[in-house]
Scaffold this active site. Structure first.
Site, PDB file in Angstrom:
ATOM      1  N   THR A   1       0.980  -6.349   0.710  1.00 42.39           N
ATOM      2  CA  THR A   1      -0.414  -5.823   0.701  1.00 42.39           C
ATOM      3  C   THR A   1      -1.202  -6.607   1.458  1.00 42.39           C
ATOM      4  O   THR A   1      -1.956  -6.104   2.410  1.00 42.39           O
ATOM      5  CB  THR A   1      -1.090  -5.625  -0.823  1.00 42.39           C
ATOM      6  OG1 THR A   1      -0.574  -4.719  -1.584  1.00 42.39           O
ATOM      7  CG2 THR A   1      -2.624  -5.105  -0.481  1.00 42.39           C
TER       8      THR A   1
ATOM      9  N   SER B   1       7.993  -7.944   1.832  1.00 46.38           N
ATOM     10  CA  SER B   1       7.816  -8.216   0.409  1.00 46.38           C
ATOM     11  C   SER B   1       8.835  -9.186  -0.290  1.00 46.38           C
ATOM     12  O   SER B   1       9.871  -9.084   0.272  1.00 46.38           O
ATOM     13  CB  SER B   1       7.461  -6.871  -0.313  1.00 46.38           C
ATOM     14  OG  SER B   1       7.266  -7.472  -1.756  1.00 46.38           O
TER      15      SER B   1
ATOM     16  N   THR C   1      -3.169 -22.912   1.386  1.00 51.59           N
ATOM     17  CA  THR C   1      -2.012 -23.928   1.001  1.00 51.59           C
ATOM     18  C   THR C   1      -0.731 -22.795   0.681  1.00 51.59           C
ATOM     19  O   THR C   1      -0.899 -22.083  -0.002  1.00 51.59           O
ATOM     20  CB  THR C   1      -2.475 -24.592  -0.112  1.00 51.59           C
ATOM     21  OG1 THR C   1      -3.391 -25.560   0.287  1.00 51.59           O
ATOM     22  CG2 THR C   1      -1.131 -25.670  -0.456  1.00 51.59           C
TER      23      THR C   1
ATOM     24  N   CYS D   1       0.972   1.528  -8.601  1.00 55.32           N
ATOM     25  CA  CYS D   1      -0.571   1.478  -8.455  1.00 55.32           C
ATOM     26  C   CYS D   1      -1.068   2.743  -9.049  1.00 55.32           C
ATOM     27  O   CYS D   1      -2.241   2.284  -9.697  1.00 55.32           O
ATOM     28  CB  CYS D   1      -0.997   1.105  -6.997  1.00 55.32           C
ATOM     29  SG  CYS D   1      -0.109  -0.075  -6.396  1.00 55.32           S
TER      30      CYS D   1
END
Lengths: 403, 127, 381
Positions: free
Chosen positions: A74, A201, A241, A327
């Site tokens: 995403t 992903s 990070t 979703c």
């Protein structure tokens, strides 16, 4: 066999035990910030991250320097589209995408249209594939980018990325593809396919959640303005990070995916076709959504006419499947992807997605087939629509009391 | 979606699934909803000469709550007079099944189906 | 085993967190999925969110999980600025790079960015803030609670009062403050705070933005509408679960602060004994209990770091994000130190796992390093 049987591999995949094993030392033994180059803990972490980067690059034939780590596909999609628009958008304000893209691509485009970009949303054919002529016709002098997903998350349809890449390259238009569902499952070569920027992903390939990547071409150079600015990590493209254990896991997952791609594809294709054919042979009025062969080996999307999707989901609760995309499955809206194929709302309501993957067994496949057959028959017995069809009523002629 | 035990019970063991002869003058049939909305409910009542509902059957295309709502509706209808049946409100069904807010429309549909079945019966009787 | 004194950069995982990670390695469901595996993940997500919420005394729905403290800060800056017509941001020159560099980008994009003056300890000038807010309509003030390089704390309570007086939104970067002091978001007066979990014994790759209820802002990452539409993307489940546990340990960490403070006092005394002309930054300012920033004239922090590392002691220079490059610390030069002095800036930061023995080892290595570099004045016999 454990129930519920997990059949939702397009939503997310279980972490491969070998991935867990690879991550474990970085969770439990080796602390360190990969950006602290001044002490040993930092060096070790950095080396592990670079190995992961190389493993990911290898899957798509890229240079490790072209891989930017993100928090997931995403973020990668947001970055690819919004970031490219920031860079190239001063004189080129046209973007072409497809109505069946993942929500984050559509939403990023919507965001840009609010900022004055002109977005062309191409429709797809009944099989979910894009008509390349329509793409060619949509190209304009001010087209900045074409964004077409490689494999669809709901219907598994695989677009002809190589042909699209060639069209874009010839037209001098940047090409982005969301490869969240295809990375590690289908052979990809970013050079052969002329991809400029690609979203990847980890948790769809048996790696951990919370990490992903963006491939950004160096030659000819693709420019993307960062959406997360700051300390300048990831060659200044994405600050923050890096989570070393997750990246190590992601890298291992990529390595395994590449090594096992051919065998897994073959195994899953057989399973997929067995599920589709057995169900279609045993009961009538079952429709496969999306192209029959140009689709992910692990994706099955079926519409069961005269049965309602949610009640079917309840009936087959021993199978963890989804209706619509993960979703949106909590909402009552029929899937926009299925509607784009031309399915009527009632057919869209009766569809379920079965996602199979690395840990799906033959026993589970048989159980899934039996469970679906038994429950579809039971629900049809309960369905007034099925009764009417049996009586020879043409449902399209019925005047429904809409509510 | 978390369903109550009662919904699950009616969904897993639906009462009174089936059809009555809709040509019979003692049978009233109500069909409400639309496939495009994801719910179609067919509810039938068989009424005695004294105006008591002797039998009720349903077939439903819809989610678990819609099936449970129609199953419960048939149970509630049996033994009631037509006047009593008219009194059944969607809230009675929703409360009994503890329907979540997004599923209240299923109970509304069941109430509509009851009314439609009664209306159909009454029109057949020429009343 | 090395002595790890770079905890402001990142901390190791707490044992309790490791245990939770061990137990959760098989949690894989997508919380957006309606089936049992998804709902199991959803419950774990809700639980972790409550743990995080409790650590800063807010309700669960005020917690937005993100991928890093950097993302949280950028999201707050862009999110608030995007919904406000006055394109003006007030911040400080000693902010973390995620705020500072984003402010610089915003400046390029045409925003009016004001950096408040700071004193030699790095504390912002409150009068200047008040004056700036009076002079022009402003969209947002972004100030860090405590500095990552020096540990110096900003007077955020007063900052909040001034912002409230002018009706301007306030974002606080509280990444360094979490687990060192009690954070009570409702009484802080901020509209949002950024927190990050790998600074408190939690995992990297997971952080949060804490928001006031019903606050208006745009999202940085859009799509599937996760995190109440504030931040899309499938949740980093393992990271979030582990972060929840890290937050459950916050109170314990705070109670450990007096011990770390006394360790630090011993360490700073030892540093000054070895190198009497060393400057400890912000020594007299309000400072977190765990951070020491020291500059030894005529040394290069890079060389000191390498020498310390070989002796098995991990410390850092400047912020971790910019180490590896020999540029003087922006934070230190902003406080008025010369570039030369800033290049000598070392950061030693402690956490729960550090002991008196660690301080001893640090001082031994420091002594050796400074002797080798001929910085330590040898006693004339």
């Amino acid at each position: 066999m454990k129930t519920p049987v997990y059949l939702d591999y397009q939503a997310t995949t279980p972490t491969d035990p070998r991935v867990v094993e690879a991550m474990a030392p970085y969770w439990f033994e080796k602390p360190g910030n990969p950006h602290s180059r001044t002490h040993a803990f930092g060096w070790e972490a950095e080396e592990a991250v670079e190995t992961a980067r190389a493993n990911i690059a290898k899957v798509i034939g890229a240079d490790p320097k072209e891989i930017i780590f993100t928090s997931g596909a995403t973020e990668s999609n947001n970055m690819a589209i919004k970031g490219a628009a920031e860079f190239y958008g001063t004189d080129k304000k046209h973007i072409i995408t497809v109505v069946t893209e993942h929500k984050c691509v559509l939403d990023s485009c919507r965001h840009l249209s609010e900022q004055g970009f002109d977005i062309t949303y191409l429709g797809v054919e009944e099989d979910g594939l894009l008509d390349l002529q329509k793409l060619k016709d949509a190209l304009r002098d001010d087209t900045m980018m074409v964004s077409v997903m490689h494999a669809n998350n709901e219907i598994g349809v695989i677009q002809d990325i190589k042909a699209i890449g060639a069209i874009c390259r010839e037209a001098g238009v940047k090409f982005h593809t969301d490869a969240a569902q295809s990375f590690g499952k289908i052979a990809i070569d970013v050079n052969d396919m002329n991809v400029d920027v690609m979203s990847i992903s980890s948790h769809k390939i048996y790696g951990p959640m919370g990490v992903g990547a963006l491939y950004v071409r160096r030659k000819p150079r693709m420019r993307v303005r960062p959406i997360i600015s700051g300390g300048g990590q990831e060659r200044g493209m994405r600050s923050g990070t890096l989570p070393t254990p997750l990246l190590v896991g992601f890298g291992k997952a990529a390595e395994l995916a590449l090594a096992e791609m051919a065998a897994e594809d073959k195994r899953l294709t057989q399973m997929r076709d067995k599920i589709i054919h057995t169900i279609q042979d045993k009961i009538p009025h079952v429709f496969l959504n999306g192209h029959a062969t140009k689709r992910l080996a692990g994706n099955i999307n079926l519409s069961f006419a005269y049965v309602e999707g949610e009640s079917l989901m309840m009936a087959i609760k021993d199978l963890a499947v989804s209706s619509g995309s993960a979703c949106t499955s909590a909402s009552l809206e029929p899937s926009y992807v299925l509607r784009a194929l031309g399915l009527s709302d009632d057919m869209a309501h009766t569809s379920i997605r079965l996602g199979i993957g690395r840990f799906t067994t033959d026993e589970e496949v048989d159980f899934a087939i039996e469970t679906i057959l038994a429950n579809v028959e039971k629900l049809r017995e309960m369905s007034p629509l099925w009764e009417m069809v049996q009586e020879g009523v043409d449902l399209s002629t019925v005047q429904w009391a809409e509510h | 979606m978390a369903y109550s035990d009662k919904v699950m019970d009616h969904y897993s063991n639906p009462r009174n699934v089936g059809s009555l002869n809709k040509a019979d003058s003692h049978v009233g049939t109500g069909m409400v909803g639309a496939p495009a909305c994801g719910d179609v409910m067919k509810l039938q009542i068989q009424v005695s000469d004294t105006g008591v509902i002797e039998d009720a059957k349903f077939k439903t295309f819809g989610c678990g709550s819609a099936i449970a709502s129609s199953s419960l509706a048939t149970e509630m209808l049996k033994g009631k007079t037509l006047d009593q049946a008219t009194e059944i409100k969607n809230s009675d069904i929703a409360e009994e099944l503890a329907l979540p807010p997004v599923k209240i429309h299923c109970s509304v549909l069941a109430e509509d189906a009851i009314k439609a079945a009664i209306d159909d019966y009454k029109s057949k009787q020429g009343a | 085993m090395s002595v790890y004194l770079d905890n402001n950069g990142t901390t190791p995982l707490k044992e309790e967190v490791k245990e939770v990670i061990r137990q959760s390695l098989d949690v894989f469901g997508n919380p957006s999925s309606a089936h049992a595996e998804g709902q199991k993940a959803r419950l774990a997500l809700d639980h972790a969110r409550r743990q995080v919420a409790q650590a800063v005394n807010v309700r669960s729905e005020q917690v937005v999980f993100t991928g890093s403290g950097t993302e949280s800060n950028v999201m707050a800056l862009r999110g608030f600025l995007n919904v406000c017509p006055h394109k003006r941001l007030i911040t400080s020159p000693t902010e973390h790079s995620s705020v500072y560099n984003t402010a610089e980008v915003l400046k390029d994009e045409g925003f009016d960015v004001v950096y408040l003056p700071v004193d030699e300890d790095g504390v912002i000038c409150l009068e200047a803030l008040d004056k700036e807010l009076s002079s022009k309509p402003t969209s947002l003030v972004s100030i860090m609670a405590a500095n990552n390089e020096t540990g110096v704390k900003q007077p955020i309570q007063k900052v909040a009062e001034i912002c409230k007086k002018h009706g301007v939104k306030l974002h606080i970067d509280a990444v360094q403050l979490l687990a060192k002091e009690v954070i009570d978001f409702p009484t802080m007066g901020a509209d949002s705070i950024a927190i990050s979990f790998h600074k408190i014994g939690g995992p990297k790759g997971c952080a949060a933005l804490i928001l006031k209820n019903e606050v208006q802002m745009t999202s940085l990452i859009t799509g599937g509408g996760q995190e109440r539409k504030r931040r899309s993307g499938t949740e980093n489940m393992l990271g979030i679960i582990a972060s929840g546990e890290a937050c459950a340990q916050v109170q314990k960490s705070i109670e450990d602060m007096p011990r770390l403070n006394s360790l630090r006092e011993k360490m700073e005394q030892g540093i000054l004994n070895i190198t009497p002309d060393a400057v400890i930054v912000g020594q007299n300012a309000p400072r977190m209990d765990v951070t020491t920033c020291v500059m030894v004239p005529n040394t290069s922090a890079e060389m000191v770091l390498l020498s310390m590392d070989m002796a098995g002691v991990c410390i850092s220079q400047g912020s971790a994000c910019s180490s590896g490059r020999s540029v003087p610390s922006r934070v230190l030069t902003a406080q008025g130190f010369s570039e030369e002095m800033a290049l000598a800036g070392l950061r030693i930061s402690m956490a729960w796992h550090n002991t008196a023995e660690d301080v001893e080892k640090f001082l031994t290595a420091y002594d050796q390093t400074m002797s080798r570099m001929k910085i330590k004045k040898e006693k004339v016999s």
